[in-house]
Structure formats: structure tokens, C-alpha cells
Design an enzyme around this catalytic site. Structure first.
Site, mmCIF file in Angstrom:
data_model
loop_
_atom_site.group_PDB
_atom_site.id
_atom_site.type_symbol
_atom_site.label_atom_id
_atom_site.label_comp_id
_atom_site.label_asym_id
_atom_site.label_seq_id
_atom_site.Cartn_x
_atom_site.Cartn_y
_atom_site.Cartn_z
ATOM 1 N N ASN A 98 90.255 62.722 76.119
ATOM 2 C CA ASN A 98 89.696 64.032 76.455
ATOM 3 C C ASN A 98 89.833 64.969 75.262
ATOM 4 O O ASN A 98 90.814 64.920 74.509
ATOM 5 C CB ASN A 98 90.320 64.625 77.722
ATOM 6 C CG ASN A 98 91.821 64.744 77.713
ATOM 7 O OD1 ASN A 98 92.512 63.967 77.069
ATOM 8 N ND2 ASN A 98 92.333 65.697 78.443
ATOM 9 N N GLU A 119 89.505 68.907 74.619
ATOM 10 C CA GLU A 119 89.348 70.222 75.249
ATOM 11 C C GLU A 119 88.806 71.238 74.249
ATOM 12 O O GLU A 119 88.722 70.980 73.046
ATOM 13 C CB GLU A 119 90.694 70.660 75.840
ATOM 14 C CG GLU A 119 91.128 69.703 76.949
ATOM 15 C CD GLU A 119 92.320 70.164 77.751
ATOM 16 O OE1 GLU A 119 93.066 71.074 77.300
ATOM 17 O OE2 GLU A 119 92.522 69.596 78.847
ATOM 18 N N CYS A 151 85.547 64.859 78.973
ATOM 19 C CA CYS A 151 86.514 63.894 79.514
ATOM 20 C C CYS A 151 86.564 62.636 78.644
ATOM 21 O O CYS A 151 85.589 62.283 77.966
ATOM 22 C CB CYS A 151 86.121 63.479 80.919
ATOM 23 S SG CYS A 151 86.284 64.759 82.152
ATOM 24 N N GLU A 173 86.466 59.537 79.529
ATOM 25 C CA GLU A 173 85.498 58.495 79.932
ATOM 26 C C GLU A 173 84.150 58.742 79.272
ATOM 27 O O GLU A 173 83.516 57.826 78.741
ATOM 28 C CB GLU A 173 85.300 58.499 81.453
ATOM 29 C CG GLU A 173 86.550 58.215 82.255
ATOM 30 C CD GLU A 173 87.322 59.471 82.614
ATOM 31 O OE1 GLU A 173 87.479 60.372 81.752
ATOM 32 O OE2 GLU A 173 87.803 59.552 83.753
ATOM 33 N N CYS A 199 82.002 62.257 85.575
ATOM 34 C CA CYS A 199 82.128 60.982 84.839
ATOM 35 C C CYS A 199 81.586 59.814 85.656
ATOM 36 O O CYS A 199 80.955 58.905 85.103
ATOM 37 C CB CYS A 199 83.578 60.743 84.416
ATOM 38 S SG CYS A 199 84.065 61.804 83.044
HETATM 39 N N1 THU Z 1 89.993 64.657 82.402
HETATM 40 C C1 THU Z 1 89.510 63.506 81.854
HETATM 41 O O1 THU Z 1 89.463 63.354 80.626
HETATM 42 N N2 THU Z 1 89.077 62.542 82.687
HETATM 43 C C2 THU Z 1 89.148 62.596 84.046
HETATM 44 O O2 THU Z 1 88.670 61.705 84.713
HETATM 45 C C3 THU Z 1 89.804 63.727 84.681
HETATM 46 C C4 THU Z 1 90.035 64.906 83.816
HETATM 47 C C5 THU Z 1 90.493 65.699 81.501
HETATM 48 C C6 THU Z 1 89.633 66.913 81.374
HETATM 49 C C7 THU Z 1 90.640 67.958 80.964
HETATM 50 O O3 THU Z 1 90.795 67.918 79.559
HETATM 51 C C8 THU Z 1 91.942 67.500 81.600
HETATM 52 O O4 THU Z 1 91.742 66.145 81.943
HETATM 53 C C9 THU Z 1 92.349 68.275 82.820
HETATM 54 O O5 THU Z 1 91.318 68.358 83.738
#
Ligand code: THU
Length: 135
Positions: free
Chosen positions: A44, A46, A55, A57, A94
Site C-alpha cells: 500500500n 498512502e 492498496c 493488491e 480491490c
Molecule cells: N489497504 C490495502 O492496501 N489493502 C486492503 O485490502 C485493505 C486496506 C490499505 C489502504 C490503507 O493504506 C491502509 O490499508 C488502511 O486502510
């Protein structure tokens, strides 16, 4: 060739080390396996705007599709704030993103620090809006 789930977990944990999550501190790693057993990492990423966050994925799929791959077998996802203690299920966005390129039998492999759990995309997204509806 059958899928080595333990290996997928180890590589998803490795991907997670690269997560950039200064706002949520929730670090996610993904490891995507294509039909030819080629692999793609995702974490991920941000953003200060929050909404521009991507995300893990989708990051892995972006990498794979960008190099010409469109057929996939499995993705492993691990996530948490510190140690991995819970299964990190993919978010709805996702799952929708995966459904563009993956069949219902695409495997979603999760790890809670102890056990590996394997779902199919069809289980997690039984009803989907897809290209069939645009015909
Ligand atoms: N996040 C993911 O990368 N994948 C997921 O399936 C769930 C959430 C990340 C997004 C964000 O950076 C952090 O987790 C909190 O939501």
C-alpha cells in the site's frame, strides 16, 4: 504446478516491508502469481490527500498488467499495524479490480500470523458488475 502457499506468504511479508503507510500505520503486502508463475509485488502506498492512497493488491495488478500479463492464479495478502495477527481481507474496490482480469476460481490467500486461509474470488465477490453487463 500446484501453488506453494507458504512461499506466497513469505513473499507477501517481504512485499509488506516496502509499504508506505505513514498515516494509517497499517502496512499491507501483496504477492500476485500469474498463469505462467511470474510474480508481482505490491504494497500500500498512502498519500497526504488520503483519497489518493493505493492498496497493495491494486499495486500488484498495476505492475502485472503494465508488463502485459492478464491471466492470474492467486494473490497473497498480509496486513496489520505491527505483527500480523489477523487476516487482512481485500477491500471491495480491490475485489472489483481483480474481477476485471480474474475468474471466480482465482485464489485469495490470507495469513493471520499462524494460519493460511484460501478463498476464491467467487466466494468473496459472489455477485459482480463486470463486462458482461456492458454488452
Ligand atoms: N489497504 C490495502 O492496501 N489493502 C486492503 O485490502 C485493505 C486496506 C490499505 C489502504 C490503507 O493504506 C491502509 O490499508 C488502511 O486502510
Amino acid at each position: 504446478m500446484s501453488i506453494n502457499y507458504e512461499e506466497l506468504v513469505q513473499l507477501a511479508l517481504f512485499s509488506r516491508q516496502r509499504a508506505y503507510a505513514p498515516y494509517s500505520n497499517f502496512k499491507v503486502g501483496a504477492y500476485l502469481l500469474d498463469a505462467n508463475d511470474e510474480c508481482y509485488y505490491g504494497c500500500n502506498i498512502e498519500n497526504a490527500s488520503y483519497s489518493a492512497t493505493i492498496c497493495a493488491e491494486r499495486g500488484a495488478f498495476m505492475q502485472a498488467v503494465s508488463v502485459g500479463t492478464r491471466k492470474f492464479k492467486a494473490i497473497c495478502i498480509v496486513g496489520g499495524t505491527n505483527e500480523i495477527t489477523d487476516f487482512c481481507y481485500p477491500c471491495g474496490v480491490c475485489l472489483q479490480f481483480m474481477s476485471e482480469f480474474c475468474d471466480k476460481d482465482f485464489e485469495i490467500v490470507l495469513f493471520n500470523g499462524k494460519e493460511i486461509r484460501v478463498h476464491t474470488l467467487g466466494e468473496l465477490l459472489p455477485y459482480v458488475f463486470d463486462k458482461e453487463q456492458l454488452k
